[in-house]
Design a protein around this motif. Structure first.
Motif, PDB file in Angstrom:
ATOM      1  N   ARG A  96       1.135  -1.401  -0.343  1.00 20.97           N
ATOM      2  CA  ARG A  96      -0.281  -0.223  -0.467  1.00 20.97           C
ATOM      3  C   ARG A  96       0.985   1.224  -0.296  1.00 20.97           C
ATOM      4  O   ARG A  96       1.529   1.299   0.760  1.00 20.97           O
ATOM      5  CB  ARG A  96      -1.210   0.377   1.076  1.00 20.97           C
ATOM      6  CG  ARG A  96      -1.781  -1.065   1.598  1.00 20.97           C
ATOM      7  CD  ARG A  96      -2.543  -1.377   2.857  1.00 20.97           C
ATOM      8  NE  ARG A  96      -2.592  -2.544   2.974  1.00 20.97           N
ATOM      9  CZ  ARG A  96      -1.808  -3.424   3.338  1.00 20.97           C
ATOM     10  NH1 ARG A  96      -0.577  -3.787   3.491  1.00 20.97           N
ATOM     11  NH2 ARG A  96      -2.742  -4.931   4.037  1.00 20.97           N
ATOM     12  N   GLY A 192      -9.690   3.124   1.215  1.00 17.09           N
ATOM     13  CA  GLY A 192     -10.914   2.818   1.747  1.00 17.09           C
ATOM     14  C   GLY A 192     -12.505   3.135   2.295  1.00 17.09           C
ATOM     15  O   GLY A 192     -13.485   2.721   2.977  1.00 17.09           O
ATOM     16  N   LYS A 194     -16.637   3.749   1.589  1.00 18.84           N
ATOM     17  CA  LYS A 194     -17.583   3.053   0.780  1.00 18.84           C
ATOM     18  C   LYS A 194     -18.268   3.712   0.500  1.00 18.84           C
ATOM     19  O   LYS A 194     -18.362   5.279   1.824  1.00 18.84           O
ATOM     20  CB  LYS A 194     -18.038   1.930   1.951  1.00 18.84           C
ATOM     21  CG  LYS A 194     -16.700   0.328   1.654  1.00 18.84           C
ATOM     22  CD  LYS A 194     -16.642  -0.288   2.782  1.00 18.84           C
ATOM     23  CE  LYS A 194     -15.247  -0.893   2.734  1.00 18.84           C
ATOM     24  NZ  LYS A 194     -15.913  -2.070   3.721  1.00 18.84           N
ATOM     25  N   ASN A 259      -7.474  -1.522  -7.221  1.00 21.19           N
ATOM     26  CA  ASN A 259      -8.687  -2.935  -6.459  1.00 21.19           C
ATOM     27  C   ASN A 259      -7.430  -3.842  -6.856  1.00 21.19           C
ATOM     28  O   ASN A 259      -7.337  -4.273  -8.023  1.00 21.19           O
ATOM     29  CB  ASN A 259      -9.552  -3.182  -7.288  1.00 21.19           C
ATOM     30  CG  ASN A 259     -10.434  -2.221  -6.860  1.00 21.19           C
ATOM     31  OD1 ASN A 259     -11.115  -2.543  -5.785  1.00 21.19           O
ATOM     32  ND2 ASN A 259     -11.528  -1.062  -7.422  1.00 21.19           N
ATOM     33  N   ALA A 285      -6.475  -3.786  11.237  1.00 27.15           N
ATOM     34  CA  ALA A 285      -7.283  -2.120  11.029  1.00 27.15           C
ATOM     35  C   ALA A 285      -6.763  -0.873  11.442  1.00 27.15           C
ATOM     36  O   ALA A 285      -5.377  -1.874  12.704  1.00 27.15           O
ATOM     37  CB  ALA A 285      -8.531  -2.065  11.384  1.00 27.15           C
ATOM     38  N   LEU A 291      -9.583   2.088   9.211  1.00 24.92           N
ATOM     39  CA  LEU A 291      -9.303   1.629   8.154  1.00 24.92           C
ATOM     40  C   LEU A 291      -9.006   0.025   8.267  1.00 24.92           C
ATOM     41  O   LEU A 291      -7.812   0.035   8.506  1.00 24.92           O
ATOM     42  CB  LEU A 291      -8.295   2.519   8.094  1.00 24.92           C
ATOM     43  CG  LEU A 291      -7.455   1.996   6.057  1.00 24.92           C
ATOM     44  CD1 LEU A 291      -8.542   2.571   5.806  1.00 24.92           C
ATOM     45  CD2 LEU A 291      -6.162   2.908   6.295  1.00 24.92           C
ATOM     46  N   ASN A 292      -9.697  -0.726   7.554  1.00 25.60           N
ATOM     47  CA  ASN A 292      -9.659  -1.900   7.400  1.00 25.60           C
ATOM     48  C   ASN A 292      -7.926  -2.092   6.201  1.00 25.60           C
ATOM     49  O   ASN A 292      -8.343  -1.657   4.963  1.00 25.60           O
ATOM     50  CB  ASN A 292     -11.174  -2.468   6.547  1.00 25.60           C
ATOM     51  CG  ASN A 292     -10.225  -4.289   6.971  1.00 25.60           C
ATOM     52  OD1 ASN A 292      -8.996  -4.942   6.509  1.00 25.60           O
ATOM     53  ND2 ASN A 292     -11.316  -4.917   7.350  1.00 25.60           N
ATOM     54  N   ASN A 294      -7.717  -4.605   4.522  1.00 24.04           N
ATOM     55  CA  ASN A 294      -7.459  -5.063   3.331  1.00 24.04           C
ATOM     56  C   ASN A 294      -8.460  -4.668   2.802  1.00 24.04           C
ATOM     57  O   ASN A 294      -8.825  -4.954   1.310  1.00 24.04           O
ATOM     58  CB  ASN A 294      -7.813  -6.251   4.169  1.00 24.04           C
ATOM     59  CG  ASN A 294      -7.348  -7.624   3.968  1.00 24.04           C
ATOM     60  OD1 ASN A 294      -6.061  -7.685   3.871  1.00 24.04           O
ATOM     61  ND2 ASN A 294      -8.021  -8.735   5.269  1.00 24.04           N
ATOM     62  N   TYR A 295      -8.586  -3.468   2.535  1.00 24.08           N
ATOM     63  CA  TYR A 295      -9.276  -2.479   1.428  1.00 24.08           C
ATOM     64  C   TYR A 295      -8.009  -2.792   0.050  1.00 24.08           C
ATOM     65  O   TYR A 295      -9.415  -2.134  -0.720  1.00 24.08           O
ATOM     66  CB  TYR A 295      -8.699  -1.069   1.351  1.00 24.08           C
ATOM     67  CG  TYR A 295      -7.527  -0.219   1.748  1.00 24.08           C
ATOM     68  CD1 TYR A 295      -6.716   0.225   0.857  1.00 24.08           C
ATOM     69  CD2 TYR A 295      -6.849   0.073   2.970  1.00 24.08           C
ATOM     70  CE1 TYR A 295      -6.089   0.696   0.821  1.00 24.08           C
ATOM     71  CE2 TYR A 295      -5.316   0.821   2.500  1.00 24.08           C
ATOM     72  CZ  TYR A 295      -5.000   1.575   1.261  1.00 24.08           C
ATOM     73  OH  TYR A 295      -3.595   1.509   1.291  1.00 24.08           O
ATOM     74  N   GLN A 298     -10.372  -5.256  -1.280  1.00 21.88           N
ATOM     75  CA  GLN A 298     -11.442  -5.333  -1.011  1.00 21.88           C
ATOM     76  C   GLN A 298     -12.317  -4.397  -2.213  1.00 21.88           C
ATOM     77  O   GLN A 298     -11.612  -3.770  -2.680  1.00 21.88           O
ATOM     78  CB  GLN A 298     -12.193  -4.921  -0.102  1.00 21.88           C
ATOM     79  CG  GLN A 298     -11.955  -5.621   1.155  1.00 21.88           C
ATOM     80  CD  GLN A 298     -11.696  -4.967   3.538  1.00 21.88           C
ATOM     81  OE1 GLN A 298     -11.967  -3.861   3.088  1.00 21.88           O
ATOM     82  NE2 GLN A 298     -11.778  -5.614   4.094  1.00 21.88           N
ATOM     83  N   HIS A 300     -14.218  -1.365  -4.514  1.00 21.96           N
ATOM     84  CA  HIS A 300     -14.230  -0.425  -4.841  1.00 21.96           C
ATOM     85  C   HIS A 300     -14.135   0.633  -5.149  1.00 21.96           C
ATOM     86  O   HIS A 300     -13.516  -0.010  -6.713  1.00 21.96           O
ATOM     87  CB  HIS A 300     -13.674  -0.227  -3.437  1.00 21.96           C
ATOM     88  CG  HIS A 300     -12.213   0.505  -3.365  1.00 21.96           C
ATOM     89  ND1 HIS A 300     -11.301  -0.339  -2.983  1.00 21.96           N
ATOM     90  CD2 HIS A 300     -11.380   1.762  -3.806  1.00 21.96           C
ATOM     91  CE1 HIS A 300     -10.026  -0.527  -3.705  1.00 21.96           C
ATOM     92  NE2 HIS A 300     -10.428   1.340  -4.099  1.00 21.96           N
ATOM     93  N   GLY A 308      -5.289   6.042  -2.548  1.00 23.45           N
ATOM     94  CA  GLY A 308      -5.222   4.733  -3.058  1.00 23.45           C
ATOM     95  C   GLY A 308      -4.622   3.773  -3.647  1.00 23.45           C
ATOM     96  O   GLY A 308      -5.171   2.696  -3.815  1.00 23.45           O
TER      97      GLY A 308
END
Length: 434
Positions: A96, A192, A194, A259, A285, A291-292, A294-295, A298, A300, A308
């Motif tokens: 990340r 992250g 949503k 993603n 997190a 903030l997870n 694993n974003y 996941q 999005h 990002g």
């Protein structure tokens, strides 16, 4: 006369062959340290240092890539992706990279600038109407989060976004006023996210007060997120698709994503927190669970141009080599060399960036911190070196005078991570041997 022509042809051929050799050298290839002007024995000090950082529990692990004259002279991982199971950290892991996204967003915007989609002096309100008639924060009451404003002296421009002189702040990591006002507006740092769209968020942002008069200060904030939304408006593509189709695929960057696809999910590097006792623990997190981590895996559709992306250290090295080459890589030109020059020179005049060690002594271009004459005594990096990093402990710099790019990636917060930064740069420069 014939002899004269033969000499001219010979000289012309030599120049052409030399140019071809230089162009070939600008495509990243792994080579012996000596091919890039490095000492192998001195680079071994960096190897030992990375190993020692893990033993001292400064970090769980790190990955480093160094390239000079297009030659990758060092590309190694040390440490663990999971210290509990002794699972090694892979140099091809997907990290990340947070604010390292900003450089790609800046390149995307400047590619569209070269296509005539906008002028640097255009007001943002020309493209996002909510940015018209903006107000600037005058007073803020921390007890009840009320505030007063005064009119902005002039509109925020695209240039202001590129240089972080827009007056925009950052949610959650900014001042108490920024945090409170943006929380009321349901505005986030962009990672992250949503249940909201980028267009809605950036439109709401335009109605929020600025934190200083445009162009009068430097402040790290949501400017590049706004720029990412403008890339979508100018191009007709989502930022994800623009990055993929116009930057990553042309450059051969095969592991750079908003993603991360399911088939590559296992390559996402774990994130850790360290403490002063040397304990290093994997975290699912951060930010109090907000903030997870694993974003990236996941699915999005909120694409933060400010933070990002996830990528490998090699992919990002290719991107940096493109810039170091003056906008071209492996026969693909994304930018002209003069556009890269604009991006990597002082664009803020007498203002000073307010982030990083000795930041007051350096300058800012379009998307990059730039080492100035005044800042150069504090670093082995040459004047004109440009850099940035990400909040999850990834960073890079490009030193054009040395024809060199350097990256160090970690995925950890802790009291000793900065120790590795302080040790790292001298270990790189002391190994140059030409």
């Amino acid at each position: 006369m014939n002899r004269y022509r033969i000499v001219l042809l010979s000289l012309f051929s030599s120049v052409m062959l030399s140019g071809a050799a230089r162009a070939q050298a600008k495509i990243l290839t792994e080579a012996a340290p000596e091919a890039g002007g490095f000492s192998a024995s001195r680079l071994a000090r960096l190897d030992s240092g990375m190993h020692r950082w893990v033993q001292q529990k400064w970090v769980n692990g790190s990955v480093v890539l160094i390239a000079r004259h297009g030659k990758i002279v060092f590309y190694k991982a040390h440490g663990y992706n999971d210290p509990a199971t002794k699972t090694p950290l892979s140099k091809s892991g997907i990290f990340r990279v947070a604010s390292q996204t900003k450089a790609l967003t800046t390149v995307a915007a400047m590619m569209l600038w070269e296509e005539g989609k906008f002028s640097l002096e255009d007001p943002v309100s020309r493209f996002i109407p909510s940015f018209a008639n903006q107000k600037v924060l005058a007073t803020f009451n921390q007890k009840d989060t009320t505030y007063t404003t005064v009119p902005a002296k002039r509109p925020v421009t695209i240039r202001d976004l590129l240089t972080h002189t827009s007056g925009l702040g950052y949610p959650a990591i900014g001042s108490p006023a920024e945090n409170a006002i943006y929380a009321k507006g349901n505005l986030t740092g962009g990672v992250g996210v949503k249940d909201q769209t980028l267009s809605d968020a950036m439109t709401r942002l335009g109605s929020q007060p600025l934190f200083f008069q445009p162009g009068e200060q430097w402040k790290y904030g949501l400017s590049t997120d706004v720029l990412g939304y403008l890339v979508e408006k100018w191009s007709g593509l989502t930022l994800e698709d623009y990055f993929l189709k116009r930057i990553c695929q042309p450059l051969g960057m095969k592991d750079t994503y908003f993603n991360v696809p399911p088939e590559k999910a296992t390559r996402l590097v774990n994130f850790f927190l360290g403490d002063s006792t040397g304990r290093i623990q994997k975290q699912s997190a951060v930010f109090g669970g907000a903030l997870n981590m694993n974003y990236p895996i996941q699915k999005h559709d909120y694409f933060s141009g400010g933070g990002g992306l996830s990528t490998t250290i090699y992919d990002y090295a290719v991107f940096l080599q493109m810039l170091l080459n003056g906008g071209e890589y492996n026969g693909v030109r994304l930018l002209s060399r003069n556009t890269v020059r604009l991006m990597t020179m002082n664009q803020i005049g007498d203002l000073n960036p307010n982030v990083g060690e000795h930041a007051r002594d350096n300058k800012f271009g379009f998307g990059f911190l730039v080492i100035s004459e005044k800042g150069s005594p504090f670093t082995p990096s040459q004047v004109g070196t440009y850099s940035w990093g990400g909040v999850f402990s990834t960073s890079y710099w490009v030193d054009p005078k040395e024809d060199m790019l350097v990256l160090i990636y970690r995925q950890m917060w802790g009291p000793y991570v900065t120790n590795t930064d302080k040790a790292f740069k001298p270990l790189v420069y002391q190994a140059i041997n030409d």
